[in-house]
Write an enzyme that holds these catalytic residues in place. Structure first.
Site, PDB file in Angstrom:
ATOM      1  N   CYS A  42     -21.631  -5.724   5.936  1.00 13.71           N
ATOM      2  CA  CYS A  42     -21.448  -6.715   4.870  1.00 13.71           C
ATOM      3  C   CYS A  42     -21.708  -8.127   5.406  1.00 13.71           C
ATOM      4  CB  CYS A  42     -20.035  -6.635   4.300  1.00 13.71           C
ATOM      5  SG  CYS A  42     -19.722  -7.871   3.001  1.00 13.71           S
ATOM      6  N   ASP A  50       0.824  -1.212   0.000  1.00 16.53           N
ATOM      7  CA  ASP A  50       0.000   0.000   0.000  1.00 16.53           C
ATOM      8  C   ASP A  50       0.857   1.261   0.000  1.00 16.53           C
ATOM      9  OD1 ASP A  50      -2.319   1.513   0.108  1.00 16.53           O
ATOM     10  OD2 ASP A  50      -2.411   1.486   2.287  1.00 16.53           O
ATOM     11  N   CYS A 102     -27.619  -7.777  -2.764  1.00 15.09           N
ATOM     12  CA  CYS A 102     -27.356  -7.047  -1.516  1.00 15.09           C
ATOM     13  C   CYS A 102     -26.853  -5.635  -1.809  1.00 15.09           C
ATOM     14  CB  CYS A 102     -26.324  -7.798  -0.679  1.00 15.09           C
ATOM     15  SG  CYS A 102     -25.929  -6.991   0.895  1.00 15.09           S
TER      16      CYS A 102
END
Length: 361
Positions: free
Chosen positions: A262, A147, A205
């Protein structure tokens, strides 16, 4: 070990056996999953370009830098033939997420940032993995990323079979949810690749899209960072837009809402890494208490922490917003008034806004 520039290398003997050994060594080093991708990221490059052209990256100019290198590993590091993608889970054992979010005088810090900075830990493990490979096959070209460079790590993870990019733009895994870090090892060896995750499992969803406090999702798989609380509290250097401040609530560094709701995160498992456990009780701290930290205290208590990325000034800015959204208690008002004369105009403006929210002029 300092990463070596990639160089031509003979194909290693029995690539399939070596690939399996690499996965075994990765798990021994604390990674929960290891996959191998080729260097073709297909449609991800076009998706990135559309996102940038829409201006959804806000002031993250580094996202637009480096041209095609971000989506073409072999251009970023010449000689790259494969990318080893690795997953490390970070969720603490007792997250207190819903509890803290429901307590407006508490400070909510994204759960990935409660412990030590993951960059150094994962980079060290990647170096150790490279050394283990080198001990097996001899010198080879590699470069480790965590990252911290123009790498489309989520696209690579999807290509390597670690998961799929969900509607909340995070990588989701059917057995582990999304509470994990990613690291990459670019290598110049023609290892066999793993099947890409070419199907997604979000279905109908829309929980993550619906829950976002600031409506940062302009649609499935499309995030406008300029409205995202994580961007506003970590990356953004200016004054937080007035219309978004009340929506931020007590989230002072990052946001986990689209992960909390989630359904796949019911499979997320607590991390076994002690370094990712909460430090300085930041998982249950009062806004007013944190707001009164001196700069020396901030630097001392965030040493080796992701919180350092915000810096002291933006840390206070974020806390002022949280205090403006907190109940009008004596500790809240006293903390805000104590910062009225702070040298930074950015902090002072947010303090005055917060005080006006409490009816103070």
């Amino acid at each position: 070990m300092t990463p070596q520039p990639l160089a031509d290398n003979l194909s290693p003997p029995d690539p399939a056996r070596l690939a399996q050994s690499i996965k075994d060594w990765g798990r021994e080093l604390g990674f929960q999953q290891v996959g191998i991708s080729d260097v073709e990221l297909g449609e991800h490059e076009a998706h990135l370009q559309r996102w940038l052209e829409a201006g959804y990256h806000g002031e993250m100019d580094y996202m637009a830098a480096h041209g095609s290198k971000r989506s073409r590993p072999a251009e970023l590091v010449p000689g790259t033939l494969r990318v080893i993608s690795l997953r490390m889970d970070y969720l603490p054992g007792d997250t207190r997420m819903a509890q803290v979010l429901a307590t407006p005088e508490k400070a909510y810090v994204s759960r990935y940032a409660l412990g030590r900075d993951y960059h150094k830990l994962i980079r060290k493990r990647l170096q150790q993995l490279a050394e283990r490979i080198q001990a097996e096959v001899g010198p080879f070209g590699f470069r480790a990323f965590v990252d911290s460079a123009p790498v489309l790590e989520k696209a690579i993870a999807e290509q390597a079979g670690l998961g799929w990019i969900g509607k909340n733009t995070l990588v989701l895994n059917r057995k582990a949810g999304s509470y994990f870090f990613l690291g990459e090892l670019f290598v110049d060896m023609p290892l066999p690749v793993d099947p890409a995750m070419d199907s997604e499992h979000c279905g109908r969803c829309s929980a993550c899209l619906d829950i976002c406090p600031t409506a940062a999702f302009v649609g499935p798989y499309r995030l406008d960072a300029r409205r995202c609380i994580s961007y506003l509290t970590i990356e953004y250097k200016g004054a937080i837009p007035l219309e978004l401040r009340p929506l931020i609530g007590n989230r002072v560094f990052g946001c986990d809402d689209c992960q909390i709701v989630c359904p796949w995160n019911r499979f997320a498992r607590p991390t076994g890494q002690g370094d990712f456990q909460p430090r300085h009780s930041l998982d249950n701290a009062e806004l007013a208490e944190l707001f009164l930290w001196s700069e020396e205290e901030f630097l001392g208590r965030t040493e080796g922490s992701p919180l350092r990325r915000a810096g002291y000034e933006r840390w206070l800015r974020n806390l002022a917003v949280g205090l403006g959204n907190a109940p009008s208690t004596i500790p809240v008002l006293e903390a805000l008034k104590a910062r009225r004369g702070f040298p930074s105009e950015l902090v002072r403006e947010h303090v005055e806004w917060a005080l006006r929210r409490h009816g103070e002029t």
